[in-house]
Design an enzyme around this catalytic site. Sequence first.
Site, PDB file in Angstrom:
ATOM      1  N   GLY A  10     -13.904  -5.828   2.323  1.00  0.00           N
ATOM      2  CA  GLY A  10     -14.884  -5.376   1.341  1.00  0.00           C
ATOM      3  C   GLY A  10     -16.332  -5.579   1.749  1.00  0.00           C
ATOM      4  N   PRO A  11     -16.692  -5.394   3.024  1.00  0.00           N
ATOM      5  CA  PRO A  11     -18.072  -5.686   3.438  1.00  0.00           C
ATOM      6  C   PRO A  11     -19.117  -4.771   2.813  1.00  0.00           C
ATOM      7  CG  PRO A  11     -16.912  -4.543   5.197  1.00  0.00           C
ATOM      8  CD  PRO A  11     -15.881  -4.895   4.162  1.00  0.00           C
ATOM      9  N   VAL A  12     -18.713  -3.566   2.385  1.00  0.00           N
ATOM     10  CA  VAL A  12     -19.683  -2.675   1.750  1.00  0.00           C
ATOM     11  C   VAL A  12     -19.486  -2.626   0.233  1.00  0.00           C
ATOM     12  CG1 VAL A  12     -20.070  -1.286   3.813  1.00  0.00           C
ATOM     13  CG2 VAL A  12     -18.268  -0.624   2.233  1.00  0.00           C
ATOM     14  N   ALA A  13     -18.696  -3.561  -0.295  1.00  0.00           N
ATOM     15  CA  ALA A  13     -18.594  -3.775  -1.751  1.00  0.00           C
ATOM     16  C   ALA A  13     -18.315  -2.495  -2.524  1.00  0.00           C
ATOM     17  CB  ALA A  13     -19.872  -4.451  -2.266  1.00  0.00           C
TER      18      ALA A  13
ATOM     19  N   GLY B 267     -18.422   0.463  -1.623  1.00  0.00           N
ATOM     20  CA  GLY B 267     -19.360   1.543  -1.339  1.00  0.00           C
ATOM     21  C   GLY B 267     -20.720   1.365  -1.961  1.00  0.00           C
TER      22      GLY B 267
ATOM     23  N   LEU C 245     -22.885  -0.865  -1.156  1.00  0.00           N
ATOM     24  CA  LEU C 245     -23.815  -1.119  -0.049  1.00  0.00           C
ATOM     25  C   LEU C 245     -23.745   0.037   0.941  1.00  0.00           C
ATOM     26  CD1 LEU C 245     -22.989  -4.913   0.366  1.00  0.00           C
ATOM     27  CD2 LEU C 245     -25.083  -3.935  -0.601  1.00  0.00           C
TER      28      LEU C 245
ATOM     29  N   TYR D 150       0.827  -1.204   0.000  1.00  0.00           N
ATOM     30  CA  TYR D 150       0.000   0.000   0.000  1.00  0.00           C
ATOM     31  C   TYR D 150       0.866   1.261   0.000  1.00  0.00           C
ATOM     32  CZ  TYR D 150      -3.614  -3.334   1.536  1.00  0.00           C
ATOM     33  OH  TYR D 150      -4.470  -4.402   1.652  1.00  0.00           O
TER      34      TYR D 150
END
Length: 301
Positions: A198-201, A203, A205, A51
């Site tokens: 990546g739980p909100v894909a 953004g 979600l 990163y």
Amino acid sequence: MKTNRLGSSELYVSEIGLGCMSLGTDEGQAVKLIHEALDRGVNFLDTADLYDEGRNEELVGKAVQGRREDVIIATKVGNRRVPGQEGWVWDPSKDYIKSAVKDSLRRLGTDYIDLYQLHGGTLDNPIEETIEAFEELKREGWIRYYGISSIRPNVIREYVAKSHIVSVMSQYSILDRRPEETVLDLLEENGVSAIARGPVARGILSDRGQAKAEKGYLDYSKQELLDVLKRLEAFGRGRDLSQLAIRYALAPAAVACTIPGASSLEQLLHNLAAGDMEALSPQDIQSIQAISRANQYEAHR
């Protein structure tokens, strides 16, 4: 903030960690965000040598000065820069891993890494050699535990069978349910934890979902995404969509932690508020799964 044990390790991680990739390169802002996360109960910070060409590790290191014992630092290895060449090359060799860890330790300003993760990999790699490198680093005290970051079921199975990994980081969300096919059950049966990224894909979600859905996502078209968002909004009955998505990613027994990223204080606080939200009921999960799609791996099975 609730904590969960990470696999068979002695590490207890906050159920919502901080994915540091999106912090940016401004030291003041990045340190402020990390401090706010730590003050609100986050103890798991995930970074990587990749990163911002190592700058991200440096910022994490500056932020945890004076608080090191309260923080679980996870970083990654396997992508090597070649002087004079653009980009990175993949190198999971023992020699590289054992040299790269010293550079990460220097950038992080610490003498040990809590969780050292292989940042990718295929079955063509020298897996036994890679495992040997991690085991030696553990015996030598440079790392406490190791894991892998992968979305390849065939690679995950190899490491579960042959190594002492305590975690597998993998993309997982309402819109990417591929780990439900085989991976989550495999990890639970073997006492290995999943770390859901990546739980909100990207953004989608979230309250910005309509704009973020423009290019589609995995096997969803734009129109399919808009339909899913509309149905999730109706199902949520006022519950925040991104917080609902974070709770979904935490629902499986194998998942110890999810690591949404944040580039602003507002975004960080919004994500962390999911920790105050009740866990989803089995009925909630079934309803969400009826709205979304049970994606499956097309390769690397």
